[in-house]
Design a protein around this motif. Structure first.
Motif, PDB file in Angstrom:
ATOM      1  N   ASP A 456     -40.222  30.109  17.608  1.00  0.00           N
ATOM      2  CA  ASP A 456     -39.277  29.219  16.942  1.00  0.00           C
ATOM      3  C   ASP A 456     -39.849  27.794  16.855  1.00  0.00           C
ATOM      4  OD1 ASP A 456     -36.522  28.760  15.917  1.00  0.00           O
ATOM      5  OD2 ASP A 456     -36.478  27.352  17.594  1.00  0.00           O
ATOM      6  N   VAL A 457     -40.544  27.368  17.925  1.00  0.00           N
ATOM      7  CA  VAL A 457     -41.174  26.045  17.918  1.00  0.00           C
ATOM      8  C   VAL A 457     -42.203  25.965  16.791  1.00  0.00           C
ATOM      9  CG1 VAL A 457     -42.757  24.537  19.202  1.00  0.00           C
ATOM     10  CG2 VAL A 457     -40.810  25.556  20.360  1.00  0.00           C
ATOM     11  N   ALA A 458     -43.057  26.991  16.716  1.00  0.00           N
ATOM     12  CA  ALA A 458     -44.076  26.997  15.657  1.00  0.00           C
ATOM     13  C   ALA A 458     -43.415  26.979  14.286  1.00  0.00           C
ATOM     14  CB  ALA A 458     -44.969  28.229  15.804  1.00  0.00           C
ATOM     15  N   LYS A 459     -42.334  27.748  14.152  1.00  0.00           N
ATOM     16  CA  LYS A 459     -41.621  27.809  12.869  1.00  0.00           C
ATOM     17  C   LYS A 459     -41.070  26.431  12.506  1.00  0.00           C
ATOM     18  CE  LYS A 459     -37.321  29.386  11.663  1.00  0.00           C
ATOM     19  NZ  LYS A 459     -36.172  30.238  11.783  1.00  0.00           N
ATOM     20  N   TYR A 460     -40.476  25.769  13.484  1.00  0.00           N
ATOM     21  CA  TYR A 460     -39.896  24.443  13.232  1.00  0.00           C
ATOM     22  C   TYR A 460     -40.947  23.473  12.684  1.00  0.00           C
ATOM     23  CZ  TYR A 460     -38.157  19.763  14.018  1.00  0.00           C
ATOM     24  OH  TYR A 460     -37.810  18.444  13.828  1.00  0.00           O
ATOM     25  N   PHE A 461     -42.103  23.419  13.367  1.00  0.00           N
ATOM     26  CA  PHE A 461     -43.111  22.448  12.949  1.00  0.00           C
ATOM     27  C   PHE A 461     -43.764  22.834  11.622  1.00  0.00           C
ATOM     28  CE2 PHE A 461     -42.976  21.180  17.500  1.00  0.00           C
ATOM     29  CZ  PHE A 461     -42.590  19.869  17.292  1.00  0.00           C
ATOM     30  N   LEU A 462     -43.960  24.138  11.417  1.00  0.00           N
ATOM     31  CA  LEU A 462     -44.536  24.568  10.134  1.00  0.00           C
ATOM     32  C   LEU A 462     -43.594  24.240   8.981  1.00  0.00           C
ATOM     33  CD1 LEU A 462     -46.234  28.037  10.661  1.00  0.00           C
ATOM     34  CD2 LEU A 462     -47.319  25.844  10.251  1.00  0.00           C
ATOM     35  N   GLY A 493     -37.431  39.619  13.114  1.00  0.00           N
ATOM     36  CA  GLY A 493     -37.751  40.957  13.601  1.00  0.00           C
ATOM     37  C   GLY A 493     -38.317  41.857  12.520  1.00  0.00           C
ATOM     38  N   GLU A 494     -38.696  41.243  11.387  1.00  0.00           N
ATOM     39  CA  GLU A 494     -39.217  42.057  10.287  1.00  0.00           C
ATOM     40  C   GLU A 494     -40.737  41.945  10.158  1.00  0.00           C
ATOM     41  OE1 GLU A 494     -36.995  40.313   7.137  1.00  0.00           O
ATOM     42  OE2 GLU A 494     -35.087  41.079   7.890  1.00  0.00           O
ATOM     43  N   GLY A 495     -41.376  41.391  11.162  1.00  0.00           N
ATOM     44  CA  GLY A 495     -42.821  41.187  11.081  1.00  0.00           C
ATOM     45  C   GLY A 495     -43.599  42.401  11.530  1.00  0.00           C
ATOM     46  N   TYR A 532     -51.823  30.836  23.026  1.00  0.00           N
ATOM     47  CA  TYR A 532     -51.343  30.832  24.406  1.00  0.00           C
ATOM     48  C   TYR A 532     -50.085  31.680  24.627  1.00  0.00           C
ATOM     49  CZ  TYR A 532     -54.497  26.818  24.602  1.00  0.00           C
ATOM     50  OH  TYR A 532     -55.579  26.004  24.524  1.00  0.00           O
ATOM     51  N   PHE A 533     -49.398  32.010  23.548  1.00  0.00           N
ATOM     52  CA  PHE A 533     -48.142  32.753  23.720  1.00  0.00           C
ATOM     53  C   PHE A 533     -48.069  33.943  22.760  1.00  0.00           C
ATOM     54  CE2 PHE A 533     -47.404  28.363  24.983  1.00  0.00           C
ATOM     55  CZ  PHE A 533     -46.849  28.516  26.241  1.00  0.00           C
ATOM     56  N   LYS A 534     -49.176  34.640  22.617  1.00  0.00           N
ATOM     57  CA  LYS A 534     -49.226  35.731  21.647  1.00  0.00           C
ATOM     58  C   LYS A 534     -48.183  36.801  21.969  1.00  0.00           C
ATOM     59  CE  LYS A 534     -52.467  38.272  18.875  1.00  0.00           C
ATOM     60  NZ  LYS A 534     -53.871  38.556  18.599  1.00  0.00           N
ATOM     61  N   GLU A 535     -47.954  37.000  23.297  1.00  0.00           N
ATOM     62  CA  GLU A 535     -47.005  38.060  23.676  1.00  0.00           C
ATOM     63  C   GLU A 535     -45.610  37.789  23.099  1.00  0.00           C
ATOM     64  OE1 GLU A 535     -48.469  35.938  25.691  1.00  0.00           O
ATOM     65  OE2 GLU A 535     -46.862  34.850  26.700  1.00  0.00           O
ATOM     66  N   GLU A 536     -45.277  36.513  22.931  1.00  0.00           N
ATOM     67  CA  GLU A 536     -43.949  36.222  22.371  1.00  0.00           C
ATOM     68  C   GLU A 536     -43.867  36.640  20.906  1.00  0.00           C
ATOM     69  OE1 GLU A 536     -41.900  32.579  23.147  1.00  0.00           O
ATOM     70  OE2 GLU A 536     -42.832  32.371  25.126  1.00  0.00           O
ATOM     71  N   TYR A 537     -44.968  36.480  20.194  1.00  0.00           N
ATOM     72  CA  TYR A 537     -45.002  36.943  18.802  1.00  0.00           C
ATOM     73  C   TYR A 537     -44.847  38.464  18.772  1.00  0.00           C
ATOM     74  CZ  TYR A 537     -46.476  32.401  16.911  1.00  0.00           C
ATOM     75  OH  TYR A 537     -46.510  31.102  16.521  1.00  0.00           O
ATOM     76  N   GLU A 538     -45.562  39.122  19.686  1.00  0.00           N
ATOM     77  CA  GLU A 538     -45.501  40.585  19.722  1.00  0.00           C
ATOM     78  C   GLU A 538     -44.095  41.079  20.070  1.00  0.00           C
ATOM     79  OE1 GLU A 538     -50.227  40.982  20.874  1.00  0.00           O
ATOM     80  OE2 GLU A 538     -48.714  41.178  22.454  1.00  0.00           O
ATOM     81  N   HIS A 540     -41.335  39.515  19.351  1.00  0.00           N
ATOM     82  CA  HIS A 540     -40.505  39.320  18.155  1.00  0.00           C
ATOM     83  C   HIS A 540     -40.725  40.441  17.147  1.00  0.00           C
ATOM     84  CE1 HIS A 540     -39.740  35.345  19.776  1.00  0.00           C
ATOM     85  NE2 HIS A 540     -38.808  35.167  18.847  1.00  0.00           N
ATOM     86  N   ILE A 541     -41.984  40.854  17.051  1.00  0.00           N
ATOM     87  CA  ILE A 541     -42.289  41.938  16.116  1.00  0.00           C
ATOM     88  C   ILE A 541     -41.573  43.223  16.554  1.00  0.00           C
ATOM     89  CG2 ILE A 541     -44.178  43.451  15.356  1.00  0.00           C
ATOM     90  CD1 ILE A 541     -45.875  40.779  15.298  1.00  0.00           C
ATOM     91  N   LYS A 542     -41.432  43.370  17.880  1.00  0.00           N
ATOM     92  CA  LYS A 542     -40.680  44.537  18.395  1.00  0.00           C
ATOM     93  C   LYS A 542     -39.175  44.312  18.322  1.00  0.00           C
ATOM     94  CE  LYS A 542     -44.241  45.875  21.685  1.00  0.00           C
ATOM     95  NZ  LYS A 542     -44.669  45.369  23.008  1.00  0.00           N
ATOM     96  N   GLY A 543     -38.780  43.107  17.913  1.00  0.00           N
ATOM     97  CA  GLY A 543     -37.351  42.852  17.739  1.00  0.00           C
ATOM     98  C   GLY A 543     -36.689  42.154  18.912  1.00  0.00           C
ATOM     99  N   VAL A 544     -37.496  41.494  19.759  1.00  0.00           N
ATOM    100  CA  VAL A 544     -36.920  40.845  20.932  1.00  0.00           C
ATOM    101  C   VAL A 544     -37.282  39.362  20.963  1.00  0.00           C
ATOM    102  CG1 VAL A 544     -36.799  40.862  23.461  1.00  0.00           C
ATOM    103  CG2 VAL A 544     -37.252  42.994  22.221  1.00  0.00           C
ATOM    104  N   CYS A 545     -36.277  38.532  21.144  1.00  0.00           N
ATOM    105  CA  CYS A 545     -36.538  37.114  21.411  1.00  0.00           C
ATOM    106  C   CYS A 545     -35.961  36.838  22.787  1.00  0.00           C
ATOM    107  CB  CYS A 545     -35.881  36.223  20.358  1.00  0.00           C
ATOM    108  SG  CYS A 545     -35.994  34.465  20.754  1.00  0.00           S
ATOM    109  N   LEU A 546     -36.836  36.827  23.791  1.00  0.00           N
ATOM    110  CA  LEU A 546     -36.373  36.737  25.171  1.00  0.00           C
ATOM    111  C   LEU A 546     -35.617  35.446  25.446  1.00  0.00           C
ATOM    112  CD1 LEU A 546     -39.249  38.271  27.325  1.00  0.00           C
ATOM    113  CD2 LEU A 546     -36.975  39.202  26.915  1.00  0.00           C
ATOM    114  N   ALA A 547     -35.998  34.382  24.752  1.00  0.00           N
ATOM    115  CA  ALA A 547     -35.324  33.106  24.990  1.00  0.00           C
ATOM    116  C   ALA A 547     -33.948  33.090  24.339  1.00  0.00           C
ATOM    117  CB  ALA A 547     -36.184  31.966  24.462  1.00  0.00           C
ATOM    118  N   GLY A 548     -33.709  34.060  23.459  1.00  0.00           N
ATOM    119  CA  GLY A 548     -32.399  34.123  22.817  1.00  0.00           C
ATOM    120  C   GLY A 548     -32.179  33.045  21.772  1.00  0.00           C
ATOM    121  N   ILE A 549     -33.259  32.573  21.191  1.00  0.00           N
ATOM    122  CA  ILE A 549     -33.152  31.479  20.215  1.00  0.00           C
ATOM    123  C   ILE A 549     -33.059  32.019  18.791  1.00  0.00           C
ATOM    124  CG2 ILE A 549     -34.304  29.426  19.276  1.00  0.00           C
ATOM    125  CD1 ILE A 549     -33.434  28.939  22.125  1.00  0.00           C
ATOM    126  N   CYS A 550     -33.892  33.035  18.505  1.00  0.00           N
ATOM    127  CA  CYS A 550     -33.947  33.544  17.134  1.00  0.00           C
ATOM    128  C   CYS A 550     -32.709  34.382  16.857  1.00  0.00           C
ATOM    129  CB  CYS A 550     -35.225  34.353  16.928  1.00  0.00           C
ATOM    130  SG  CYS A 550     -36.676  33.323  17.145  1.00  0.00           S
TER     131      CYS A 550
END
Lengths: 610, 237
Positions: A456-462, A493-495, A532-538, A540-550
Motif C-alpha cells: 500500500d505504501v508503494a502504491k501511495y507513492f507511485l 488480490g488480482e495480481g 525488502y518486503f517481497k513476501e508481502e507482495y506474494e 497479496h497475490i495469494k489474496g492476503v493483506c496481513l496489515a489489513g490495509i488493502c
C-alpha cells in the motif's frame, strides 16, 4: 568586479541593530511558536489568550521543531532562561501547562554570540537533554523558534549579516573557495557540491542569477517551509553572499503558493533588508548591488526540479529541460544561474562566519555538515530535526523519534525508498542511502510501523508520482501509469507472480530512460519494497493483506460470543453497515466499506478482521 | 575539423554536432520521434538511446539527440541493454498509441499494438510553433492527461494556419481539415480559407495571407503557369 568599501557606516549600523536585538531577545518575553505547524495545533488561539494580558511582552516566533509538542510557548522573565511549555491549551493558564524543559536562547546556535548571563532552572530538565534535542546540532535551524522572524535586530543579534559583511571584504573567488572547502552539498536531494556549482557559474561570463528553490512538495516534509517561516533572513543573506561570490545582481525565490505564510515572510524580509541596505543598490555601502524577487509556484511537484523551475520562472510550462547544459552554465534565460535549495542557502552564513573547517568537521567523509529532516509517521516525538550527517537512521528513529514497532523508514520523499528495520544502522549520508536503494532527497523521513502494508505504501507513492509526472517524456508519463495499474491489481488480490517481474522491468525502463531526476527516482518506493518486503507482495497475490490495509482483501465480522451489545461499533460505523440482531451486532458485508472503525473502537475484541 | 569516434566497434571521422545527426548520416538506424534537426533536442520520446563511453568513464546510457559528439567517444547503438530499454519505451508507446510509425517500431520489437490514440506527445508541433514565433498551441494538463491543445481549450486566433505543425507531425495526429486545425476531436483553431484568384482552389488561410503580405492569392500550379507564360512571352515564340 572589484568591491570597494567606502566607509564604515555599515559596521556601525550592525552594532546598533545588534544592541537592540540583544535587548529584545534576552529581555522579558513570552514567545509563542506560530509557524504553520503551530497554527495547525492551535497556537493562534493560545496567542490571543496570552496577549490579553497587556503587561506581558508576548511575541510570535518560528518553530522550535518539536511539532508533536505544539503549541509550544516559552517564558523568559526576571533574568532567567527560557522555560518551555508544551501542548499549551487556550483554556489553561500558561503555568498549568506541561513543562518541556528550559534553554538558553543562544545555545542552539553554532555561532559565538554576545549575550547577557541568564539564570537556568534547577528544578526542571534542560531542553538540550530531552531525547528529541539531545542529538541535534543546529546550523540551519539555529534561529528558528528563537528570533521573531521579521526582526532584523534579533537576526543580527544572532550573528546575522556579519557573514555578509565579512564576505564583502573578501575577493569573490575566495568566498567560492571557502564554500568549496566546507564540503557543503546541495540539500535539495541530489547532493551536488555547492562550491563547485558556484565556481562553474563564476567562471561563466555575463549576466548571472541566483535562485532559491523553495518549491518543497514532498508529502510529510516541511524543512524549507519552517526555515522560510522561522528564519527568512538567513536565506536571503545566503543568497546575497552567493550572488556576490558568482557575480550576480538579481535573485529569485521560487516558493510554492501553498505556503502563504512563507511567501508573506520572505516578501516582508526582502523589504526590510532593502530598507537597511542589506539588499538593493550598494549593499552595506559597497559597490555591490543585488535584488531579490519572489516568484510563486502554482503547485506542480516537478517544478522543484531545477530546469522545470527555471522554465516556470521564465513563464513557460514547468517541465524539465535536457541537461547538460546545466543551469550553472546556461540557466535562467540562458544565463549562468546558481540554483540552490532553501536549506543550502541557510547554511552559507554559518560556514562563512565559523570557517569551512567548522563545517567540514561535522558529518562523514563525503557528506559534511548537518541535515534537516522532518521526522514524521509512527513516532512519539515528531517534528523537524537537524542532525550531523552520518548519524545512524536507528538513532534518529528510535532515540530522537522514540518510535516503537518500527517496520521501515521511508526516506527521501515520494521518490525515495523504504529502509527496513534490520538495515536501520545505516549512516545517514548521500552515498550510504543510495546503496540501499533509497535517497537522501530533501529530508522527508516517514516512519512506518508494523501496522503498515508495504504494498500500500508503494502504491501511495507511485500514485503520487503518476499524478505529479509532467508527462513530457514517455517512460515517466506512461511507465508510472502502467506501474500503478499493476500494483492496484495486486492490492485487490488480482495480481500474479508475473506482475512482479513486469513491475521490475517497467521500473528499470522508467529509472534508466526518463528525462529528469524525478522519473529516474520515481520507481524507488516500488523497488525498495520489492527488494525488502517481497513476501508481502506474494501474500497479496495469494489474496492476503496481513496489515489489513488493502480493503479488497479484508472482511470484518463480529464474534457473537464476545459481543456485549454495547453498540459502540454501530455508533462509529460511517456506512451504516452494522445492525442489531437479538442484542448482538452484525456487519452487513454489502454495505461495509472496510474502513476498520468498528475494529478499532471495540473494547472487547469482538470485531474480527479476516 | 574532423572528430574521431568509434561506433559499434568501427572507427569514423565525423563533423561536430549532435550524436543523433552524426549516426544517421553514417547510416545507423536510430529511432526517434521528437527530434528534428531544425528544431533541436527536446528529449521527450527517449527512443534515440545509445551507450557512450568517454575518457576513462564507464558506459553511460544517453539520448543521442542531446549528446554532442566528442573526440575519442565510443558509442554502442545495438547492445542488449539498449535493445531492452528501447523496447521498453516502444512497448509503452504501443500500449497507448497506434500511429503508423509506432506500428512500424512495434513490429521491429515484435510488440502488439494495443493503443488507440495517435498523438505520441513528441512536441514537434508545439515547438515549431514557438520557434517560428507564433506560439499559438501548447500542452495542457500533467502526466497521462497531457495533450496538445489551444491554451485553455479555446480555439486560438493566434494560429495563422501555416501548417508547420501538421507537416512535422510524425504520426498525423495534428491535422488540418475543412479549415480547422485539429488533434483528436479537439479544434485548436478555425480558419477562413482563401481561394486562388485564377483557378478557385483553396490555397491558404486568411490570417496566413495577412501575415505573408502578398498581393494576389495564387495556388502553386497557377504560379507556375504564370511563370511559364512570362517565359514563353520573353522568348516570343
Amino acid at each position: 568586479m572589484r568591491i570597494r568599501i567606502r566607509h564604515q557606516k555599515g559596521m556601525k549600523m550592525l552594532d546598533k541593530l545588534k544592541e537592540k536585538g540583544i535587548d529584545e531577545l534576552y529581555g522579558d518575553r513570552i514567545a509563542v511558536g506560530t509557524s504553520t505547524c503551530g497554527v495547525a495545533a492551535g497556537a493562534l488561539e493560545v496567542l490571543e489568550v496570552l496577549a490579553l494580558d497587556d503587561t506581558k511582552n508576548v511575541v510570535e516566533v518560528g518553530c522550535l521543531g518539536f511539532c508533536s509538542a505544539e503549541p509550544l510557548v516559552y517564558v523568559q522573565e526576571d533574568g532567567k532562561a527560557a522555560l518551555v511549555y508544551r501542548n499549551v491549551k487556550k483554556t489553561e493558564k500558561i503555568e498549568e501547562a506541561e513543562i518541556l524543559g528550559w534553554f538558553y536562547p543562544w545555545e542552539f546556535s553554532p555561532l559565538k554570540l554576545e549575550h547577557p548571563e541568564l539564570e537556568g532552572y534547577r528544578e526542571c530538565p534542560r531542553l538540550i537533554e530531552h531525547p528529541f534535542y539531545r542529538k541535534q546540532v543546529k546550523i540551519v535551524l539555529r534561529n528558528c523558534g528563537i528570533i521573531e522572524p521579521l526582526s532584523i535586530n534579533q537576526y543580527v543579534a544572532m550573528g546575522g549579516y556579519c557573514a555578509l559583511q565579512k564576505v564583502l571584504e573578501k575577493k569573490p573567488e575566495d568566498v567560492v573557495e571557502e564554500v568549496k572547502k566546507s564540503g557543503l552539498r546541495g540539500r535539495g536531494g541530489a547532493g551536488f557540491p555547492t562550491g563547485l556549482k558556484w565556481e562553474i557559474a563564476r567562471k561563466n561570463e555575463g549576466e548571472k542569477y541566483v535562485i532559491c528553490n523553495a518549491d518543497e512538495g514532498d508529502p510529510g516534509a516541511y524543512m524549507d517551509r519552517s526555515v522560510l517561516e522561522g528564519d527568512p533572513f538567513s536565506v536571503i543573506e545566503g543568497m546575497t553572499i552567493g550572488a556576490y561570490a558568482i557575480g550576480a545582481e538579481l535573485g529569485f525565490v521560487y516558493v510554492r503558493n501553498e505556503y502563504p505564510l512563507a511567501v508573506k515572510r520572505i516578501e516582508k524580509v526582502i523589504e526590510i533588508a532593502k530598507k537597511y541596505g542589506f539588499l538593493g543598490k550598494n549593499i552595506m555601502n559597497t559597490d555591490f548591488s543585488f535584488d531579490i524577487h519572489v516568484v510563486r509556484g502554482a503547485g506542480a511537484f516537478v517544478c522543484g526540479e531545477e530546469t522545470a523551475l527555471i522554465a516556470s520562472i521564465e513563464g513557460y510550462i514547468g517541465e524539465p529541460r535536457i541537461r547538460p547544459p546545466y543551469p550553472a552554465e546556461k540557466g535562467l534565460w540562458g544565463k549562468p544561474t546558481v540554483i540552490n535549495n532553501v536549506e543550502t542557502w541557510a547554511n552559507i552564513s554559518p560556514i562563512i562566519l565559523n570557517g569551512w573547517k567548522f563545517f567540514a568537521s561535522l558529518g562523514t567523509e563525503k557528506s559534511k555538515g548537518t541535515k534537516v529532516f522532518s521526522l514524521v509517521g509512527k513516532v512519539k516525538n515528531s517534528g523537524l530535526i537537524e542532525v550531523p550527517m552520518g548519524i545512524s537512521l536507528r538513532e534518529v528513529v528510535e532515540e530522537i523519534g522514540m518510535a516503537e514497532n518500527v517496520k521501515a523508514v521511508q526516506t527521501g520523499g515520494p521518490t525515495g525508498g523504504c529502509v527496513p528495520k534490520n538495515l536501520m544502522d545505516v549512516a545517514v549520508d548521500y552515498e550510504e542511502l543510495t546503496k540501499l536503494g533509497s535517497i537522501m532527497g530533501s529530508g522527508g523521513m516517514v516512519v512506518l510501523d508494523n501496522a503498515t502494508c508495504m504494498v500500500d505504501v508503494a502504491k501511495y507513492f507511485l500514485e503520487f508520482s503518476k499524478i505529479e509526472s509532467c508527462g513530457k517524456c514517455v517512460p515517466c508519463r506512461l511507465g508510472l501509469a502502467e506501474m500503478v495499474d499493476i500494483i492496484e491489481r495486486i492490492t485487490k488480490g488480482e495480481g500474479s507472480l508475473n506482475d512482479l517481474e513486469e513491475l521490475e522491468r517497467l521500473a528499470d525502463v522508467v529509472a534508466n530512460t526518463s528525462l529528469c531526476g524525478f522519473g529516474k527516482t520515481a520507481p524507488n518506493p516500488l523497488l525498495t519494497t520489492l527488494r525488502y518486503f517481497k513476501e508481502e507482495y506474494e501474500e497479496h497475490i495469494k489474496g492476503v493483506c496481513l496489515a489489513g490495509i488493502c480493503r479488497a482483501l479484508v472482511r470484518y465480522r463480529i464474534v457473537e460470543d464476545k459481543c456485549t451489545g454495547c453498540g459502540l461499533c454501530k455508533l462509529n460505523c460511517p456506512a451504516d453497515a452494522i445492525e442489531e440482531v437479538d442484542e448482538v451486532y452484525k456487519i452487513d458485508d454489502k454495505k461495509c466499506i472496510k474502513c476498520g472503525s468498528c475494529f478499532n473502537v471495540c473494547k472487547f475484541e469482538a470485531v474480527e478482521r479476516w | 575539423m574532423a572528430i574521431k569516434i568509434e561506433v559499434d566497434g568501427k572507427n569514423y571521422e565525423v563533423k561536430k554536432g549532435k550524436l543523433l545527426d552524426v549516426l544517421i548520416d553514417l547510416g545507423f538506424d536510430i529511432p526517434h520521434l521528437c527530434y528534428h534537426k531544425a528544431i533541436g533536442s527536446y528529449g521527450a520520446c527517449r527512443l534515440c538511446l545509445v551507450e557512450v563511453k568517454e575518457n576513462g568513464d564507464g558506459w553511460r546510457i544517453v539520448t543521442s539527440c542531446s549528446t554532442d559528439v566528442k573526440e575519442g567517444m565510443k558509442v554502442r547503438t545495438k547492445s542488449q541493454r539498449i535493445w531492452e530499454l528501447r523496447k521498453g519505451v516502444v512497448e509503452l508507446l504501443a500500449n497507448h498509441t497506434s500511429s503508423e510509425i509506432v506500428k512500424e517500431l512495434a513490429s521491429l520489437y515484435k510488440i502488439e499494438v494495443k493503443g488507440d490514440k495517435k498523438c505520441v506527445l513528441c512536441g514537434l508541433c508545439v515547438n515549431v510553433c514557438n520557434l517560428i514565433g507564433i506560439s499559438a498551441i501548447s500542452f495542457e494538463n500533467r502526466g497521462v492527461e497531457r495533450r496538445v491543445n489551444a491554451p485553455f481549450g479555446i480555439p486560438t486566433e493566434f494560429c495563422v494556419g501555416c501548417l508547420a505543425c501538421t507537416n512535422l507531425c510524425p504520426t498525423g495526429a495534428i491535422r488540418f481539415e475543412n479549415g480547422k486545425l485539429m488533434v483528436g476531436d479537439r479544434v485548436l483553431s478555425e480558419h477562413k480559407l482563401l481561394r486562388c484568384v485564377r483557378c478557385g482552389k483553396e490555397v491558404l488561410t486568411e490570417r496566413h495571407y495577412e501575415k505573408l503580405g502578398v498581393k494576389d492569392i495564387l495556388c502553386e500550379n497557377c504560379k507556375r503557369l504564370m511563370q511559364a507564360e512570362k517565359y514563353f512571352n520573353s522568348k516570343q515564340l
